[in-house]
Write a protein that holds these residues in place. Sequence first.
Motif, PDB file in Angstrom:
ATOM      1  N   ALA A 249       0.751  -0.712  -0.448  1.00 24.13           N
ATOM      2  CA  ALA A 249      -0.009   0.332   0.255  1.00 24.13           C
ATOM      3  C   ALA A 249       0.802   1.404  -0.087  1.00 24.13           C
ATOM      4  CB  ALA A 249      -0.619   0.312   1.202  1.00 24.13           C
ATOM      5  N   ALA A 250       1.862   1.156   0.254  1.00 22.39           N
ATOM      6  CA  ALA A 250       3.278   2.145   0.690  1.00 22.39           C
ATOM      7  C   ALA A 250       3.148   2.668  -1.111  1.00 22.39           C
ATOM      8  CB  ALA A 250       3.590   2.535   2.201  1.00 22.39           C
ATOM      9  N   ALA A 251       3.647   1.059  -0.847  1.00 24.15           N
ATOM     10  CA  ALA A 251       4.788   1.824  -2.693  1.00 24.15           C
ATOM     11  C   ALA A 251       3.985   1.902  -3.878  1.00 24.15           C
ATOM     12  CB  ALA A 251       4.967   0.084  -2.761  1.00 24.15           C
ATOM     13  N   GLY A 252       1.998   1.550  -3.306  1.00 22.27           N
ATOM     14  CA  GLY A 252       1.037   2.689  -4.664  1.00 22.27           C
ATOM     15  C   GLY A 252       0.768   1.035  -4.955  1.00 22.27           C
ATOM     16  N   ALA A 253       1.526  -0.296  -4.618  1.00 25.68           N
ATOM     17  CA  ALA A 253       0.653  -1.461  -5.417  1.00 25.68           C
ATOM     18  C   ALA A 253      -1.142  -0.958  -5.570  1.00 25.68           C
ATOM     19  CB  ALA A 253       1.328  -2.574  -4.836  1.00 25.68           C
ATOM     20  N   ASP A 254      -2.329  -2.040  -5.953  1.00 26.27           N
ATOM     21  CA  ASP A 254      -3.132  -1.859  -5.950  1.00 26.27           C
ATOM     22  C   ASP A 254      -3.887  -1.745  -4.472  1.00 26.27           C
ATOM     23  OD1 ASP A 254      -4.717  -4.284  -5.214  1.00 26.27           O
ATOM     24  OD2 ASP A 254      -3.348  -5.375  -6.739  1.00 26.27           O
ATOM     25  N   PRO A 255      -4.883  -1.487  -4.284  1.00 27.73           N
ATOM     26  CA  PRO A 255      -6.044  -0.749  -2.744  1.00 27.73           C
ATOM     27  C   PRO A 255      -5.944  -2.029  -2.352  1.00 27.73           C
ATOM     28  CG  PRO A 255      -7.191  -0.801  -4.825  1.00 27.73           C
ATOM     29  CD  PRO A 255      -5.863  -1.056  -5.218  1.00 27.73           C
ATOM     30  N   LEU A 256      -5.725  -3.191  -2.749  1.00 24.44           N
ATOM     31  CA  LEU A 256      -5.922  -4.655  -1.807  1.00 24.44           C
ATOM     32  C   LEU A 256      -4.512  -5.527  -1.963  1.00 24.44           C
ATOM     33  CD1 LEU A 256      -9.500  -6.343  -2.590  1.00 24.44           C
ATOM     34  CD2 LEU A 256      -8.770  -4.833  -0.981  1.00 24.44           C
ATOM     35  N   GLY A 257      -3.704  -5.139  -2.745  1.00 33.93           N
ATOM     36  CA  GLY A 257      -2.366  -5.695  -2.867  1.00 33.93           C
ATOM     37  C   GLY A 257      -2.155  -6.829  -3.493  1.00 33.93           C
ATOM     38  N   TYR A 258      -3.487  -7.418  -4.148  1.00 35.50           N
ATOM     39  CA  TYR A 258      -2.357  -8.056  -4.743  1.00 35.50           C
ATOM     40  C   TYR A 258      -2.544  -8.371  -6.272  1.00 35.50           C
ATOM     41  CZ  TYR A 258      -7.540  -9.135  -3.430  1.00 35.50           C
ATOM     42  OH  TYR A 258      -8.274  -9.332  -2.150  1.00 35.50           O
ATOM     43  N   GLU A 259      -1.329  -9.872  -6.034  1.00 38.52           N
ATOM     44  CA  GLU A 259      -0.519 -10.330  -6.951  1.00 38.52           C
ATOM     45  C   GLU A 259      -0.788  -9.903  -8.366  1.00 38.52           C
ATOM     46  OE1 GLU A 259      -0.411 -11.738  -4.099  1.00 38.52           O
ATOM     47  OE2 GLU A 259       1.808 -10.285  -3.522  1.00 38.52           O
ATOM     48  N   ASP A 260      -2.022 -10.389  -8.841  1.00 39.88           N
ATOM     49  CA  ASP A 260      -2.274 -10.670 -10.318  1.00 39.88           C
ATOM     50  C   ASP A 260      -3.921 -10.151 -10.255  1.00 39.88           C
ATOM     51  OD1 ASP A 260      -3.349 -11.339 -12.683  1.00 39.88           O
ATOM     52  OD2 ASP A 260      -3.754 -13.972 -11.475  1.00 39.88           O
ATOM     53  N   PRO A 261      -4.134  -8.955 -10.861  1.00 34.63           N
ATOM     54  CA  PRO A 261      -5.000  -7.850 -10.464  1.00 34.63           C
ATOM     55  C   PRO A 261      -6.121  -8.178 -11.482  1.00 34.63           C
ATOM     56  CG  PRO A 261      -3.319  -6.594 -11.729  1.00 34.63           C
ATOM     57  CD  PRO A 261      -2.891  -8.253 -11.446  1.00 34.63           C
ATOM     58  N   ASP A 262      -6.037  -9.793 -12.653  1.00 38.75           N
ATOM     59  CA  ASP A 262      -6.625 -10.024 -13.161  1.00 38.75           C
ATOM     60  C   ASP A 262      -7.931 -11.718 -12.553  1.00 38.75           C
ATOM     61  OD1 ASP A 262      -6.130  -8.609 -15.451  1.00 38.75           O
ATOM     62  OD2 ASP A 262      -4.434  -9.779 -15.892  1.00 38.75           O
ATOM     63  N   ARG A 263      -7.371 -11.699 -11.605  1.00 39.07           N
ATOM     64  CA  ARG A 263      -7.909 -12.540 -10.722  1.00 39.07           C
ATOM     65  C   ARG A 263      -8.694 -12.647 -10.187  1.00 39.07           C
ATOM     66  NH1 ARG A 263      -5.491 -16.450  -5.905  1.00 39.07           N
ATOM     67  NH2 ARG A 263      -7.341 -17.690  -6.589  1.00 39.07           N
ATOM     68  N   TRP A 264     -10.935 -12.798 -10.071  1.00 40.71           N
ATOM     69  CA  TRP A 264     -11.191 -12.120  -9.197  1.00 40.71           C
ATOM     70  C   TRP A 264     -11.205 -12.363  -8.027  1.00 40.71           C
ATOM     71  CZ3 TRP A 264     -14.428  -8.597 -10.833  1.00 40.71           C
ATOM     72  CH2 TRP A 264     -15.427  -9.006 -12.561  1.00 40.71           C
ATOM     73  N   ARG A 265     -11.245 -11.526  -7.133  1.00 42.39           N
ATOM     74  CA  ARG A 265     -11.365 -11.045  -5.394  1.00 42.39           C
ATOM     75  C   ARG A 265     -11.836 -10.655  -5.084  1.00 42.39           C
ATOM     76  NH1 ARG A 265      -5.418 -13.694  -4.223  1.00 42.39           N
ATOM     77  NH2 ARG A 265      -5.078 -13.355  -5.898  1.00 42.39           N
ATOM     78  N   ARG A 266     -12.608 -11.138  -3.824  1.00 44.59           N
ATOM     79  CA  ARG A 266     -13.939 -10.354  -3.196  1.00 44.59           C
ATOM     80  C   ARG A 266     -12.950  -9.749  -1.722  1.00 44.59           C
ATOM     81  NH1 ARG A 266     -18.387 -13.428   0.646  1.00 44.59           N
ATOM     82  NH2 ARG A 266     -18.271 -15.001  -1.502  1.00 44.59           N
ATOM     83  N   PRO A 267     -13.388  -8.709  -1.844  1.00 41.36           N
ATOM     84  CA  PRO A 267     -12.216  -7.159  -1.054  1.00 41.36           C
ATOM     85  C   PRO A 267     -12.693  -7.840   0.922  1.00 41.36           C
ATOM     86  CG  PRO A 267     -13.890  -5.969  -1.656  1.00 41.36           C
ATOM     87  CD  PRO A 267     -14.158  -7.409  -2.578  1.00 41.36           C
ATOM     88  N   TYR A 268     -13.844  -8.815   1.049  1.00 43.82           N
ATOM     89  CA  TYR A 268     -14.045  -9.493   2.407  1.00 43.82           C
ATOM     90  C   TYR A 268     -14.109 -11.245   2.742  1.00 43.82           C
ATOM     91  CZ  TYR A 268     -18.545  -8.854   0.178  1.00 43.82           C
ATOM     92  OH  TYR A 268     -19.620  -9.372  -0.854  1.00 43.82           O
ATOM     93  N   ARG A 269     -13.974 -10.772   3.834  1.00 39.67           N
ATOM     94  CA  ARG A 269     -14.268 -12.758   4.020  1.00 39.67           C
ATOM     95  C   ARG A 269     -16.346 -12.663   4.037  1.00 39.67           C
ATOM     96  NH1 ARG A 269     -10.137 -15.687   5.524  1.00 39.67           N
ATOM     97  NH2 ARG A 269      -8.678 -14.188   6.348  1.00 39.67           N
ATOM     98  N   PRO A 270     -16.878 -13.212   3.866  1.00 38.94           N
ATOM     99  CA  PRO A 270     -18.384 -14.213   4.326  1.00 38.94           C
ATOM    100  C   PRO A 270     -18.672 -13.836   5.457  1.00 38.94           C
ATOM    101  CG  PRO A 270     -17.152 -15.773   2.915  1.00 38.94           C
ATOM    102  CD  PRO A 270     -15.874 -14.911   3.230  1.00 38.94           C
ATOM    103  N   GLY A 271     -19.709 -12.968   5.850  1.00 37.36           N
ATOM    104  CA  GLY A 271     -19.572 -12.608   7.318  1.00 37.36           C
ATOM    105  C   GLY A 271     -20.725 -14.136   8.005  1.00 37.36           C
ATOM    106  N   PRO A 272     -20.247 -13.847   9.646  1.00 44.74           N
ATOM    107  CA  PRO A 272     -20.991 -15.157  10.057  1.00 44.74           C
ATOM    108  C   PRO A 272     -22.675 -15.633   9.858  1.00 44.74           C
ATOM    109  CG  PRO A 272     -20.701 -13.465  11.651  1.00 44.74           C
ATOM    110  CD  PRO A 272     -20.186 -13.115  10.340  1.00 44.74           C
ATOM    111  N   TRP A 273     -23.067 -15.111   9.419  1.00 44.19           N
ATOM    112  CA  TRP A 273     -25.103 -15.353   9.387  1.00 44.19           C
ATOM    113  C   TRP A 273     -24.383 -16.269   7.665  1.00 44.19           C
ATOM    114  CZ3 TRP A 273     -28.535 -14.678  12.479  1.00 44.19           C
ATOM    115  CH2 TRP A 273     -28.397 -13.668  13.805  1.00 44.19           C
ATOM    116  N   ARG A 274     -23.697 -15.706   6.875  1.00 44.01           N
ATOM    117  CA  ARG A 274     -24.105 -15.954   5.491  1.00 44.01           C
ATOM    118  C   ARG A 274     -23.656 -17.585   5.834  1.00 44.01           C
ATOM    119  NH1 ARG A 274     -24.517 -14.190   1.154  1.00 44.01           N
ATOM    120  NH2 ARG A 274     -24.178 -11.743   1.653  1.00 44.01           N
ATOM    121  N   VAL A 275     -22.032 -17.820   6.734  1.00 46.09           N
ATOM    122  CA  VAL A 275     -21.806 -19.046   6.706  1.00 46.09           C
ATOM    123  C   VAL A 275     -22.532 -20.049   7.579  1.00 46.09           C
ATOM    124  CG1 VAL A 275     -19.208 -20.006   7.476  1.00 46.09           C
ATOM    125  CG2 VAL A 275     -19.490 -17.910   6.183  1.00 46.09           C
TER     126      VAL A 275
END
Length: 183
Positions: free
Chosen positions: A16-42
């Motif tokens: 984040a300090a180096a200006g990389a993508d906001p979630l710190g992913y190495e592969d920006p083309d892969r679909w990522r969820r920016p949060y974990r599934p919540g306890p109600w959903r699980v």
Amino acid sequence: MPLPFLTADRARDDDAAAGADPLGYEDPDRWRRPYRPGPWRVGGAAVLLLLASYVLFSTLIIAMAGPLTAAAVCAAVGALIVVAAVRLVRVGIEVNAQGLRRTGLLRSTTVRWQDVAEIRTVQQPVRWLGLPRTVQGEAVLLQPVRGGAPYTLITSHDADFLGRAESFDTAADALEGWAATHH
């Protein structure tokens, strides 16, 4: 066995300090969820899987004692319950370098970043766990470039964030960060 739809990689401070993508992913083309599934959903998915185990066990009993057509119907119902449980855990928002994907229980929609005017967090009445009852909360809205009503992406009282205000804030910041970076 890794389940990539359950993981939510967190941004690393050095990236984040180096200006990389906001979630710190190495592969920006892969679909990522920016949060974990919540306890109600699980928890809901776990209850469905428990129900599926009972249905599939009854399939075994029916197959040994009764007609195979009834066992096949019971097995199909069990398989549908398992599919619904997996789909319930997959419901949510995923992002990558090309756009944002809203995955629902029955369908998914993808919006390219160039079609997004802005993503913002607002205070407004939101649905509690997706039920008709509304409570005061926060929602992350996507305003499309073509105009019209904004889409609600996530709320502070949905199955992923109910009782997890810090997780909601982190997810909202991540979504806004992705929109700002790829806009």
